[in-house]
Design a protein around this motif. Sequence first.
Motif, PDB file in Angstrom:
ATOM      1  N   PRO A 264    -128.974 -14.234 -29.226  1.00  0.00           N
ATOM      2  CA  PRO A 264    -130.104 -14.460 -28.310  1.00  0.00           C
ATOM      3  C   PRO A 264    -130.924 -13.226 -28.026  1.00  0.00           C
ATOM      4  O   PRO A 264    -132.086 -13.335 -27.645  1.00  0.00           O
ATOM      5  CB  PRO A 264    -129.409 -14.964 -27.038  1.00  0.00           C
ATOM      6  N   TYR A 296    -133.295 -23.198 -27.568  1.00  0.00           N
ATOM      7  CA  TYR A 296    -133.452 -22.466 -26.317  1.00  0.00           C
ATOM      8  C   TYR A 296    -134.759 -22.856 -25.643  1.00  0.00           C
ATOM      9  O   TYR A 296    -135.747 -23.172 -26.308  1.00  0.00           O
ATOM     10  CB  TYR A 296    -133.456 -20.953 -26.553  1.00  0.00           C
ATOM     11  N   LEU A 308    -135.343 -16.461 -20.983  1.00  0.00           N
ATOM     12  CA  LEU A 308    -134.461 -17.599 -20.767  1.00  0.00           C
ATOM     13  C   LEU A 308    -133.686 -17.372 -19.478  1.00  0.00           C
ATOM     14  O   LEU A 308    -133.057 -16.330 -19.297  1.00  0.00           O
ATOM     15  CB  LEU A 308    -133.502 -17.747 -21.948  1.00  0.00           C
ATOM     16  N   SER A 310    -130.663 -17.912 -17.105  1.00  0.00           N
ATOM     17  CA  SER A 310    -129.267 -18.314 -17.210  1.00  0.00           C
ATOM     18  C   SER A 310    -129.023 -19.509 -16.298  1.00  0.00           C
ATOM     19  O   SER A 310    -129.293 -19.443 -15.090  1.00  0.00           O
ATOM     20  CB  SER A 310    -128.357 -17.158 -16.808  1.00  0.00           C
ATOM     21  N   ASP A 352    -123.126 -19.017 -32.475  1.00  0.00           N
ATOM     22  CA  ASP A 352    -124.240 -18.647 -31.615  1.00  0.00           C
ATOM     23  C   ASP A 352    -123.694 -17.967 -30.366  1.00  0.00           C
ATOM     24  O   ASP A 352    -122.609 -18.312 -29.877  1.00  0.00           O
ATOM     25  CB  ASP A 352    -125.029 -19.903 -31.235  1.00  0.00           C
ATOM     26  N   ALA A 356    -125.068 -22.686 -28.435  1.00  0.00           N
ATOM     27  CA  ALA A 356    -126.096 -23.716 -28.308  1.00  0.00           C
ATOM     28  C   ALA A 356    -126.185 -24.537 -29.586  1.00  0.00           C
ATOM     29  O   ALA A 356    -125.949 -24.039 -30.686  1.00  0.00           O
ATOM     30  CB  ALA A 356    -127.446 -23.082 -27.995  1.00  0.00           C
ATOM     31  N   MET A 380    -130.827 -28.026 -22.558  1.00  0.00           N
ATOM     32  CA  MET A 380    -130.180 -27.251 -23.609  1.00  0.00           C
ATOM     33  C   MET A 380    -128.722 -27.693 -23.691  1.00  0.00           C
ATOM     34  O   MET A 380    -128.055 -27.872 -22.668  1.00  0.00           O
ATOM     35  CB  MET A 380    -130.264 -25.755 -23.304  1.00  0.00           C
ATOM     36  N   LEU A 604    -133.090 -14.273 -23.015  1.00  0.00           N
ATOM     37  CA  LEU A 604    -133.598 -14.211 -24.382  1.00  0.00           C
ATOM     38  C   LEU A 604    -135.067 -13.899 -24.327  1.00  0.00           C
ATOM     39  O   LEU A 604    -135.823 -14.574 -23.659  1.00  0.00           O
ATOM     40  CB  LEU A 604    -133.392 -15.547 -25.096  1.00  0.00           C
TER      41      LEU A 604
END
Length: 670
Positions: A264, A296, A308, A310, A352, A356, A380, A604
């Motif tokens: 990420p 994502y 991104l 969390s 990943d 994801a 997601m 990310l």
Amino acid sequence: MGSHRRTAAAAAATILASLSLYPIFLGTAWFFAGAGAVCAVAVAGTLTRLRRLPVAVCVAGVLAGLLLYLNVTFEAARSWGDVVPTPTSLRLLWDLAGAGFTESAKYAPAVPELPGMMLLAAGGIGLTALLTDLIAVRLESAALGGLPLLLLYTEPFTLSVSRSALGTTITFCLGTAGYLGLLSSEGRDRIREWERPNPGPDLIPDTRALAAAGRRVGIASVALALCLPLFVPGLHVTRLFGGQPGIGGTAGAGGGAGVGFPNPNTQLSQELHETQAQQVFEYTTSDSAAEYFQIYVLDHLTSSGWQLTSPSTLAPAGQRLPAPPGLAEQADKAWATTVRTNVTLSPAVGQDALSALPVPYPATAITAPGDLKADPNTLMVFDYGVQLADLTYAVTSLSESPTPQALNAAAAPPPDIAGPYLQVPSSYDSLRRLAKSIVKAAGAKTPFEEALALQDYFTGGAFTYTLDAPTVTDAQQLTAFLTRTYKGYCQQFAFAMAVLARLLGIPSRVAYGFTGGTSVNGVYVVTTHDAHAWPELYFQGFGWLRFEPTPQGAGGQGTATSPSYTLQPSSAFPTGAGQTSPGSGKTPSSLPGSGSSLQQRLGLQLGNDNGGGPAPVTPATLSPWQVLGLALLALLGLLVLASAAPACARLVTRRRRWRSGARGGDAGLA
């Protein structure tokens, strides 16, 4: 004997030069189809030289031989005796070529070996072999025979295809060896004729030492040309040996975790510039069209770009996922159909960083081994406790196609959406004027019409799709993209449209994943070159809807597609009216920003775009295949004219001398 030797050398040189096309295709069948075309041209050329015939007749005969080969290879079932062309087979061959040009504008390299693309490859390599054979053998100029080979070798560069240093070095050396062999075959024959024209076998001199010296000179010249840029200041190694277009900026911390699923914190440019497309997954779907796969969702806009968030809580994601945010109840969704998709990840896919899974949005249910979780806000999907490589899972999702009229009537977003998804740092405020000028020029009256105006603004032709563009991570870089450079790939387009939408009061976010890939015999194949980024905008009652501001087709991302609801005419929206041009809104050339630092917590930063795009050209241009075909036809025409010029010049000279001699009587004529 010399003619046959040069014919074989020309054929070998063409086959070796065609190896440079390897990054364009998935598989190797195209190479054998092209090699067959070269052999057919060599045989036809040899037959036309059994008698002394005009050059135009030789060219026509070789073209007929090439057409016969293509007909047998691709349309034998419609041919008489599976060999002789018929009107039906020729018509279908023509239609297949048209399909190939359509596919070349739709798919980004590396492309699947579809019949139309295979026909174009075999035909293009065959035409190159024809020109090489004509120049080197019939016109006895092996040096100029390298021009068609050069056209063939440079074709991947017109597509901006990523190539490994090792693969490109090998293909270059093989192509060079073929060309040197062609030169050597002609030089040997010329040396033998120095002592006596057309010498017999007993009178042929030993030319091995001189030929070896020529080869050494040629090899030394090539080596010097390749090594010189390494030692002379001011000269630089180009993309000849796999160097990639500059992206600007550097990748984030961390390395790729495997094929298709980068860490990420790694910029998407690593996906874009994979040396060769590698399969990430394949899928079958009950939908009639390819699906986008979301991995994502970047929903937090900061001065350092989209981040991104969390997730604070994760919900179980077994047979039923959390309800898609903002969608009406199922009974009210006549515009949404249920789609079932079966996905199989490639054995080469690595783990990943967040575990994801790529899934179509919005997913409503998923069946897969492992501990499945989902983010209720973004949907997601994460799968813990399993290896992603070779993983197979099934997804149920919704395919949305609301009408423009319904979207125009959508209510205002609720506070829980408007609050977090309309936040814009002050560093972007100077772009507000540009955003308003775009929708005003388009005559937009509703948020949906404003969204369409933004999408049309980017895809209308004023912006150029290219991988040679710096990454956009802050307001200053975004301003440069919107007001000065107008060049980028999906990272810039998705970043820009999502920011402008928020400035207009439309909740937005950026999704990162893959386009729908390419259909091969009913199975869709998704590769690393299908990695993509796109904006999603929120409309109450319909949830988050995908938009596609990235140019598509030959001048953009080859496998990107516009959603159906953005293509339907809206009675309330004056489509195409008063479209504004880039730079019409005046914004400062420089805005403060905090650079491209990564979020300290789990996050990310959106990187770069899709590798399947075609060559960095402006929209609405000819595809590279058409450019190659036109170049070959133009070269063929010049050769025909050049071959006819000496005869025409002699005829004109004789007529002029005859007329001047006639004025002096018999003595003058004599």
